[in-house]
Write a protein that holds these residues in place. Structure first.
Motif, short mmCIF file in Angstrom:
data_model
loop_
_atom_site.label_atom_id
_atom_site.label_comp_id
_atom_site.label_asym_id
_atom_site.label_seq_id
_atom_site.Cartn_x
_atom_site.Cartn_y
_atom_site.Cartn_z
N GLU A 320 0.83 -1.21 0.00
CA GLU A 320 0.00 0.00 0.00
C GLU A 320 0.86 1.26 0.00
O GLU A 320 0.58 2.23 -0.70
CB GLU A 320 -0.92 -0.02 1.22
N GLU A 321 1.95 1.26 0.79
CA GLU A 321 2.82 2.43 0.90
C GLU A 321 3.53 2.75 -0.43
O GLU A 321 3.80 3.91 -0.73
CB GLU A 321 3.85 2.21 2.00
N PHE A 322 3.82 1.70 -1.23
CA PHE A 322 4.61 1.90 -2.44
C PHE A 322 3.79 1.83 -3.73
O PHE A 322 4.32 2.07 -4.82
CB PHE A 322 5.74 0.86 -2.51
N SER A 323 2.51 1.51 -3.64
CA SER A 323 1.70 1.30 -4.85
C SER A 323 1.49 2.56 -5.67
O SER A 323 1.18 2.49 -6.87
CB SER A 323 0.35 0.69 -4.48
N SER A 324 1.66 3.73 -5.07
CA SER A 324 1.42 4.98 -5.81
C SER A 324 2.51 5.26 -6.86
O SER A 324 2.33 6.11 -7.72
CB SER A 324 1.35 6.16 -4.83
N PHE A 325 3.62 4.51 -6.81
CA PHE A 325 4.72 4.77 -7.73
C PHE A 325 4.68 3.92 -9.00
O PHE A 325 5.43 4.15 -9.94
CB PHE A 325 6.07 4.55 -7.02
N GLY A 326 3.80 2.92 -9.03
CA GLY A 326 3.68 2.09 -10.23
C GLY A 326 3.17 0.71 -9.90
O GLY A 326 2.83 0.39 -8.74
N SER A 327 3.10 -0.13 -10.94
CA SER A 327 2.59 -1.49 -10.78
C SER A 327 3.58 -2.35 -10.01
O SER A 327 4.76 -2.40 -10.33
CB SER A 327 2.34 -2.10 -12.17
N ILE A 328 3.07 -3.05 -8.99
CA ILE A 328 3.92 -3.88 -8.12
C ILE A 328 3.57 -5.35 -8.35
O ILE A 328 2.40 -5.75 -8.28
CB ILE A 328 3.71 -3.51 -6.65
#
Length: 413
Positions: A320-328
């Protein structure tokens, strides 16, 4: 083969396709010029000049695709080393499956060639022993470098050439003809031979204040030296490494055994047998292969590593913390006995998304702790190693050779 003469080795192999590789082309040669040159040999499907994908400049080779294999064979037999734009070109069968070339079967190496022997002369000298797939005298801006490669379509033909030509004098120079060996094989032979006879010692990690006299003082206690050299940069400052050449192997071996790992002025010395160029290239190749295999074993995507995670962070919270930067594709907090170990990994689908996440999230506080975020070490090491080789190798032909050698290992971001 050549000038319509029958193949002395007997029947040719039947090639399923009718495409020829055309090498050593002048940069000004176009597809239309190739078409006009080869059209008299028979109906053509197409001609192609290969170009750099970025600059679109010609790479000096291309392909001619005939409609019928017999026409391609006739062109190969009669037009090899003809001129286009005043420069002789080199023909060989185009082989989409390069396993034969990579296997080394039928490939021989020739050295100590006179500079007057060119590709045409080499071809006719060795065509008596079998069907030649390709032959090439290695050249630079000054002409022949004195060695060449000939690739036959069978091991038997290569063995015949070695048996009859090794030690023969060509234009008053005795040539060596032997089986082609891959760099790793040659490096292993050099390593085995040198371990028993080496006199040259490589020393590093001795700091900036070392000079030739101080280095000689340290190493001369193990035996008489022929030369001692600290390598310096353009400003005269020590680069932190150098070489010591002894008169005897015993002295060199004793110095390596006694001084390797020894602390001098707070520095732990590395002392070992000085490697030859072929060994260094082989080691570089092994390092790339290890990194490539390590990279393949990783989950798909570009990984970033996160340290100093708060104990409350789990997989879902991390994603959730890193999802704003692209597809995980993957987010994982490392745990031990059910409790987070304080670090994790997030895999993005692109290099750009991963670097953006590193830039934005490194140092940001999540929960109660500031995060430490870095790009995946394996990918970064592989990329940096490739960059180092490319930048530090100023010799253009050598740089191209290294790029060819290592291009399969470069990350495809």
């Amino acid at each position: 083969m050549g000038s319509g003469e029958p193949n002395p080795a007997g029947k040719k192999k039947k090639y399923l396709k009718a495409a020829l590789y055309v090498g050593d082309l002048d940069p000004d040669v176009t597809e239309d010029m190739l078409y006009k040159k080869f059209r008299p040999a028979g109906p053509l499907r197409f001609t192609r000049i290969c170009r750099d994908p970025v600059t679109r400049s010609p790479l000096g080779y291309g392909y001619v695709n005939f409609r019928f294999p017999a026409d391609a064979e006739w062109a190969l037999n009669t037009m090899n080393f003809d001129l286009i734009n005043g420069k002789p070109f080199r023909l060989m069968w185009s082989q989409p499956d390069d396993r034969l070339r990579k296997s080394g079967v039928g490939n021989i190496f020739i050295k100590n060639l006179d500079k007057s022997i060119d590709n045409r002369a080499l071809f006719y000298l060795f065509s008596a022993f079998g069907n030649i797939l390709s032959c090439k005298v290695v050249c630079d801006d000054n002409g022949s470098k004195g060695y060449a490669y000939v690739h036959f379509d069978s091991l038997a033909a290569a063995n015949r050439a070695i048996w009859h030509m090794n030690g023969v004098r060509l234009n008053n120079r005795q040539v060596y003809v032997g089986r082609f060996k891959f760099p790793e094989e040659r490096a292993a032979e050099v390593r085995t031979k040198d371990r028993a006879t080496f006199t040259n010692v490589f020393v590093k990690n001795f700091g900036d204040d070392m000079d030739d006299e101080k280095l000689k003082e340290i190493f001369s206690g193990y035996g008489p030296t022929e030369s001692v050299k600290v390598i310096r940069d353009a400003s005269g400052k020590s680069k932190g490494f150098g070489f010591v050449r002894y008169e005897t192997h015993e002295a060199a071996q004793k110095a390596v055994l006694d001084l390797h790992g020894k602390s001098i002025n707070g520095k732990v010395l590395y002392v070992g047998r000085a490697q030859k160029k072929i060994e260094r290239l082989a080691e570089l190749r092994r390092r790339f292969e290890r990194l490539r295999l390590k990279e393949k074993s990783r989950p798909p995507g570009v990984p970033i590593y996160i340290k100093n995670l708060d104990e409350t962070i789990d997989d879902e919270k991390l994603k959730e913390e890193f999802s704003s930067f692209g597809s995980i594709s993957r987010a994982k907090v490392m745990v031990e006995v059910g409790q987070g170990k304080g670090f994790g990994v997030v895999c993005f689908s692109s290099f750009e998304d991963a670097t953006k996440a590193v830039d934005e999230m490194n140092g940001r506080t999540v929960g109660s702790k500031p995060l430490h975020v870095t790009l995946g070490q394996a990918r970064r090491s592989l990329f940096q190693l490739f960059k180092t080789v490319t930048v530090q190798t100023s010799n253009v032909p050598r740089r191209r050779k290294l790029r060819t050698l290592l291009c399969d290992c470069k990350p495809s971001y």
